[in-house]
Design a protein around this motif. Sequence first.
Motif, PDB file in Angstrom:
ATOM      1  N   LEU A 313       0.670  -1.100   0.024  1.00  0.00           N
ATOM      2  CA  LEU A 313       0.047  -0.055  -0.279  1.00  0.00           C
ATOM      3  C   LEU A 313       0.621   1.374  -0.122  1.00  0.00           C
ATOM      4  N   VAL A 314       2.195   1.299   0.199  1.00  0.00           N
ATOM      5  CA  VAL A 314       3.052   2.406   0.317  1.00  0.00           C
ATOM      6  C   VAL A 314       3.671   2.737  -0.736  1.00  0.00           C
ATOM      7  N   LYS A 315       3.480   3.793  -1.520  1.00  0.00           N
ATOM      8  CA  LYS A 315       4.211   4.335  -2.756  1.00  0.00           C
ATOM      9  C   LYS A 315       5.057   5.529  -2.280  1.00  0.00           C
ATOM     10  N   CYS A 316       6.183   5.398  -3.289  1.00  0.00           N
ATOM     11  CA  CYS A 316       7.260   6.600  -3.155  1.00  0.00           C
ATOM     12  C   CYS A 316       6.787   7.755  -3.751  1.00  0.00           C
ATOM     13  N   GLY A 317       6.833   9.043  -3.011  1.00  0.00           N
ATOM     14  CA  GLY A 317       6.179  10.338  -3.432  1.00  0.00           C
ATOM     15  C   GLY A 317       7.103  10.868  -4.390  1.00  0.00           C
ATOM     16  N   CYS A 318       8.316  10.407  -4.740  1.00  0.00           N
ATOM     17  CA  CYS A 318       9.358  10.821  -5.707  1.00  0.00           C
ATOM     18  C   CYS A 318       9.178  10.342  -7.172  1.00  0.00           C
ATOM     19  N   CYS A 319       9.110   8.725  -7.019  1.00  0.00           N
ATOM     20  CA  CYS A 319       9.125   8.279  -8.305  1.00  0.00           C
ATOM     21  C   CYS A 319       7.707   7.492  -8.607  1.00  0.00           C
ATOM     22  N   GLY A 320       6.910   7.225  -7.390  1.00  0.00           N
ATOM     23  CA  GLY A 320       5.594   6.314  -7.515  1.00  0.00           C
ATOM     24  C   GLY A 320       5.680   5.027  -7.419  1.00  0.00           C
ATOM     25  N   GLY A 321       7.080   4.460  -7.163  1.00  0.00           N
ATOM     26  CA  GLY A 321       7.391   3.055  -6.985  1.00  0.00           C
ATOM     27  C   GLY A 321       6.900   2.700  -5.719  1.00  0.00           C
ATOM     28  N   ASN A 335      12.710   1.172  -5.923  1.00  0.00           N
ATOM     29  CA  ASN A 335      13.392   1.732  -7.144  1.00  0.00           C
ATOM     30  C   ASN A 335      14.714   2.452  -6.789  1.00  0.00           C
ATOM     31  N   SER A 336      14.789   3.163  -5.440  1.00  0.00           N
ATOM     32  CA  SER A 336      16.093   3.772  -5.054  1.00  0.00           C
ATOM     33  C   SER A 336      17.194   2.591  -4.983  1.00  0.00           C
ATOM     34  N   ARG A 337      16.658   1.532  -4.078  1.00  0.00           N
ATOM     35  CA  ARG A 337      17.755   0.444  -3.862  1.00  0.00           C
ATOM     36  C   ARG A 337      18.006  -0.574  -5.021  1.00  0.00           C
ATOM     37  N   ASN A 338      17.010  -0.808  -5.866  1.00  0.00           N
ATOM     38  CA  ASN A 338      17.250  -1.686  -6.917  1.00  0.00           C
ATOM     39  C   ASN A 338      17.818  -1.127  -8.059  1.00  0.00           C
ATOM     40  N   THR A 345      15.919   9.553  -6.006  1.00  0.00           N
ATOM     41  CA  THR A 345      16.851   9.939  -4.783  1.00  0.00           C
ATOM     42  C   THR A 345      16.169   9.649  -3.251  1.00  0.00           C
ATOM     43  N   ASN A 346      15.069   8.995  -3.429  1.00  0.00           N
ATOM     44  CA  ASN A 346      14.389   8.814  -1.980  1.00  0.00           C
ATOM     45  C   ASN A 346      15.233   7.563  -1.174  1.00  0.00           C
ATOM     46  N   ARG A 347      16.287   8.008  -0.334  1.00  0.00           N
ATOM     47  CA  ARG A 347      16.800   7.284   0.287  1.00  0.00           C
ATOM     48  C   ARG A 347      16.249   7.040   1.905  1.00  0.00           C
ATOM     49  N   THR A 348      15.361   7.704   2.098  1.00  0.00           N
ATOM     50  CA  THR A 348      14.693   7.809   3.596  1.00  0.00           C
ATOM     51  C   THR A 348      13.965   6.648   3.693  1.00  0.00           C
ATOM     52  N   GLY A 349      14.335   5.803   4.925  1.00  0.00           N
ATOM     53  CA  GLY A 349      13.492   4.724   5.438  1.00  0.00           C
ATOM     54  C   GLY A 349      12.672   5.164   6.484  1.00  0.00           C
ATOM     55  N   ILE A 350      11.858   4.198   6.673  1.00  0.00           N
ATOM     56  CA  ILE A 350      11.045   4.171   8.076  1.00  0.00           C
ATOM     57  C   ILE A 350      10.507   2.699   8.586  1.00  0.00           C
ATOM     58  N   THR A 351      10.652   2.881   9.925  1.00  0.00           N
ATOM     59  CA  THR A 351      10.383   1.438  10.514  1.00  0.00           C
ATOM     60  C   THR A 351       9.062   1.133  10.274  1.00  0.00           C
ATOM     61  N   ARG A 352       8.595  -0.218  10.486  1.00  0.00           N
ATOM     62  CA  ARG A 352       7.246  -0.492  10.360  1.00  0.00           C
ATOM     63  C   ARG A 352       6.516  -0.284  11.436  1.00  0.00           C
ATOM     64  N   GLN A 353       7.006   0.056  12.709  1.00  0.00           N
ATOM     65  CA  GLN A 353       6.374   0.249  13.667  1.00  0.00           C
ATOM     66  C   GLN A 353       5.800   1.739  13.662  1.00  0.00           C
ATOM     67  N   GLU A 354       6.671   2.597  13.228  1.00  0.00           N
ATOM     68  CA  GLU A 354       6.583   3.937  13.174  1.00  0.00           C
ATOM     69  C   GLU A 354       5.472   4.047  12.066  1.00  0.00           C
ATOM     70  N   VAL A 495       1.326   7.535   0.276  1.00  0.00           N
ATOM     71  CA  VAL A 495       2.696   8.396  -0.357  1.00  0.00           C
ATOM     72  C   VAL A 495       3.325   8.649   0.662  1.00  0.00           C
ATOM     73  N   ALA A 496       4.676   8.080   0.535  1.00  0.00           N
ATOM     74  CA  ALA A 496       5.578   8.549   1.586  1.00  0.00           C
ATOM     75  C   ALA A 496       6.647   9.720   0.653  1.00  0.00           C
ATOM     76  N   THR A 497       6.515  10.727   1.171  1.00  0.00           N
ATOM     77  CA  THR A 497       7.502  11.718   0.466  1.00  0.00           C
ATOM     78  C   THR A 497       8.282  12.442   1.505  1.00  0.00           C
ATOM     79  N   PRO A 498       9.908  12.182   1.202  1.00  0.00           N
ATOM     80  CA  PRO A 498      10.910  12.722   2.150  1.00  0.00           C
ATOM     81  C   PRO A 498      10.761  14.249   2.212  1.00  0.00           C
ATOM     82  N   VAL A 499      11.001  14.809   3.405  1.00  0.00           N
ATOM     83  CA  VAL A 499      10.872  16.125   3.554  1.00  0.00           C
ATOM     84  C   VAL A 499      12.150  16.308   4.838  1.00  0.00           C
ATOM     85  N   PRO A 500      12.659  17.611   4.766  1.00  0.00           N
ATOM     86  CA  PRO A 500      13.864  18.099   5.737  1.00  0.00           C
ATOM     87  C   PRO A 500      12.967  18.338   7.203  1.00  0.00           C
TER      88      PRO A 500
END
Length: 575
Positions: A313-321, A335-338, A345-354, A495-500
């Motif tokens: 259900l989770v999609k990258c806000g940068c590339c849509g993958g 996509n960033s890893r593979n 360029t989205n290399r930001t991860g998140i724990t399952r619990q969060e 949609v998960a989008t990296p923000v500073p």
Amino acid sequence: MTLRAVIYARYSSDLQSTSSIEDQIRLCRERASRAGWQIVGSYEDAATSGASLMRPGIQRLQQDARERRFDIVLSEALDRLSRNQADIAALYQNLTFAGVAIETLAEGRIDEMHIGLKGTMNALFLKDLAAKTRRGLRGRVEAGKSGGGNAYGYTVLRHMGEDGEIRRGDRKINEDEAAIVRRIFTAYADGMSPNRIADQLNREGIPGPRAGKWDKSTIHGNPKRGTGVLNNEIYVGRLVWNRQSFVKDPATGKRQARPNPESEWIVTDVPELRIIDQALWDRVKTRQEGRKIEQTDREAWERRKPRFLLTGLVKCGCCGGGFSTIGKDRLGCSNSRNKGTSVCTNRTGITRQELEGRILTILSERLMDPELVKVFVAEYIAERNRLAAGHVDDRAVKQKELAKVIKDQDILVNALLAGTPPERIKAKMEQLETRQKQLERELATAPAPAALTRIHPRMADNWQERIRALIAGLTEPDREGEAREAIRGLIEKIVATPVPTKGKRMSLDLTLHGDLAGILALSLNADRLSGQQKTSCEQEVEESAGFLVAGARNQRYLRLVERQIPKLAAKCNLF
């Protein structure tokens, strides 16, 4: 009464001419003109196999048939509609139930006998065609030619033979691509990971095998199935065919690959196509065997890991993958890893619990605003009343016309009794009788005016109770699976989008896109966990929820609600 006809046309392959559709429609129009039918539409499926009903044109045809938009379907032949025996029988039953007939130029009016005989003949044709195709491909492979498709590093040749026939299936080495293949093998044998190799190729703008981006799975593939650049034996001069076969899933219409036993493989030596020397190939195979030992613990964990609440259900806000597992209990952009940072360029991860905690908080605390729900309820009731009034008005018009038709018939009868010659009123009487039967059928099949569902303004409170009960069920072993599926059913995507952040570190901003029909069904007393038969009231509530998002005919309503409750739309992106 003039019959309303639609035309269905289809051709199977990209290799066929697109004019085939136009030719079929032209012939069908000529047939309809001779019969005096009114053409009210056409449906086409171009370059689509008739082995499945998973075609947009035939799906739209069936939907419009259920809405009684036409009386007859006209096609060139029965096999244009479907070649699958079960599918053509189901299609015939569905159209017959909707009061729609089928007529073809080849067979005439279709009945049960046509369905049985032609359906069987078409099914046998497909089976025989598959067997002949496979036999021909095997002969080509045993002759060292391409058996369909092509491997990266080669060019398929097409040339004229001495006998004047066009020869296909011969291949030659593509030196530019062959250099990339050698580079991949050498880099991997020297210790570079498939992920890093793919990233470097993408950074240099080198197209992948299908002119797209390189992916680590394109490189390492599956050694057991011989997929991936590193496992394709044609690079050492061995052409292996029939590793797997494909079987169509009758439920989805999609093909599934199944491995064949090694005894059924067809192996042909093609030394002229060798790109990789044996020493380099052996170094790669040695490293692959060593990595199997290194990955044992990870693979065991992958098999044991429980199903993630938000998997897929989770999609990258940068590339849509998509987001996938990048470590134990941690997710990141696939996509960033593979494919490398040149793709995303989205290399930001998140724990399952969060991730789970933040999404469940949105669902339970931020989704329903009591003040906005009041506006929503008012708009819902107003729109349902407007549509209900439209249905009532249409029914009233038909009832009024029916009364007039009957009255006109009485006038003609009185004229006949008064001595008017029968031949002067016969045609008019037949016209009135036909119209009377048509109106009676339409009134008999028209749905009765639906009662308006009353949505209580406290639906927000009801939502809070139900969603919290679902969340609590996630911790109860006997309810965990059911609660998880119910919650997943409320979410379209995240949609998960990296923000500073203030500390210059990146975090993920999560935007929940909800399934509006599912959310309304849960908040309007349609209990997803009851497991009991729905009451008539609950059934009406679910139908009302479906009505709210039923498609283009309700877009006006959705836009109206979106204007009235913009804060809800901003919080959840429901629209």
